[in-house]
Design an enzyme around this catalytic site. Sequence first.
Site, short mmCIF file in Angstrom:
data_model
loop_
_atom_site.label_atom_id
_atom_site.label_comp_id
_atom_site.label_asym_id
_atom_site.label_seq_id
_atom_site.Cartn_x
_atom_site.Cartn_y
_atom_site.Cartn_z
N GLY A 100 -21.71 1.22 -23.43
CA GLY A 100 -20.82 0.52 -22.51
C GLY A 100 -19.98 1.44 -21.67
N GLY A 142 -12.22 -1.77 -14.22
CA GLY A 142 -12.00 -3.21 -14.20
C GLY A 142 -11.97 -3.76 -15.60
CG HIS A 143 -9.87 -4.45 -18.32
ND1 HIS A 143 -10.55 -4.00 -19.42
CD2 HIS A 143 -8.91 -3.52 -18.06
CE1 HIS A 143 -10.03 -2.85 -19.82
NE2 HIS A 143 -9.05 -2.53 -19.01
CG ASP A 144 -13.07 -11.30 -19.25
OD1 ASP A 144 -14.07 -11.50 -19.95
OD2 ASP A 144 -12.48 -12.20 -18.63
CG ASN A 146 -10.23 -6.85 -12.71
OD1 ASN A 146 -10.13 -6.00 -13.59
ND2 ASN A 146 -9.19 -7.32 -12.06
CE1 TYR A 147 -15.38 -5.33 -14.29
CE2 TYR A 147 -15.33 -5.98 -16.60
CZ TYR A 147 -15.20 -5.01 -15.62
OH TYR A 147 -14.89 -3.72 -15.98
CG ASP A 172 -14.57 -8.37 -21.93
OD1 ASP A 172 -15.00 -7.87 -20.89
OD2 ASP A 172 -13.48 -8.06 -22.43
#
Length: 385
Positions: A100, A142-144, A146-147, A172
Amino acid sequence: MNPTEPTKSSEATTRAAAKGPLHGVRVLEFAGLGPAPFCGMLLSDLGAQVIRISRPNAPAQPFDAILDRGRTVLTVDLKQSVGVEACRALAKNADALIEGFRPGVLEKLGLGPDVLLKENPKLVYGRMTGWGQYGPNAHTAGHDINYIALSGALHSVGSAEKPTPPLNLVGDFGGGALYLAMGVLAALLNARSTGVGQVVDCAMTDGAASLMSMMFAMRAGGNWLEQRHANLLDGGAPFYDTYRCSDDKWICVGALEIQFFTVLLNKLGMSVSDYPNHWDPACWPGMRARFEKIFQSQPQAHWCQLLENSDACFAPVLPMSEAIDHPHNVARGTFVTHAGIVQPAPAPRFSRTPTTIQDSTSVDANTLRAWQLPDSLIDRVLPTR
């Protein structure tokens, strides 16, 4: 009896004999955060032997206790040649690898798919990122949240006033870890029939967008408004929403179809003739006002007694502390205690190859020999053996 349902007399024996449908599959996992560990946990729960590569002195995370379960851990420094050599040797005898990191990180270490697939042509190389391996955002952080924002999912969830992050479930874990697990398993099936592995590029933006497929279909058909709390499944419909009870606890109803809507209204002492077309948004404000008044008149326990185990499509909204003790979850063994922690049990259920949580252990010489590492390398990786 359902063949996947355990009996009290056989449960201990089943757990002792459980190997899972992925028994015999070897997975090399590079330690990471959130979705990649969750994918490793899922594969381990299904019976795979997962060796997790951990870096020295890695800081503990608050979610490690469950997401890290069921692995054999090998601690190596990937900045040292012996660490890279050990990982290459393990990858030669692995069925799958999952990682990851940001795009290019493992390539810089000499552990990219261009190297490892040459040495093991059948290897399935699973890559988990937020933005994917390419694209304008691919190399940015980025994090969840943002996605899922980029996929259209976040805009669709929350109150009318503002979008609300739906925990990390959509990006996530749903759009990321589950899609990586599915992709790895699909590629493993293909590798077994063709003898050729491949790279699985799992981007959480892609997965979150895929999870929105039904909503995009409804939008294309003119049945979805691009505003929150105004649609059939976003809390806009009063028969698919949550309600506060008199004790400040919550319940939910999801009576979409007319036969279930009829049961709900009959249980509440209302007439279905008042709503000849309950899917018509014009009747929703008045229906919601009646539901709110009725549900606020009694505590949650009253509504559970009246509506639970009926076709009213009802459930109490439970915090985690209460979910573990709900009779349905207890009957199915949905939660178990492992290593002193109450946690979700492996899912789904299998009739012939039952699953169980594997023990977490530090790697030993015998395990590394089984992966065909030479003793000379084992001595360098495990100097105190």
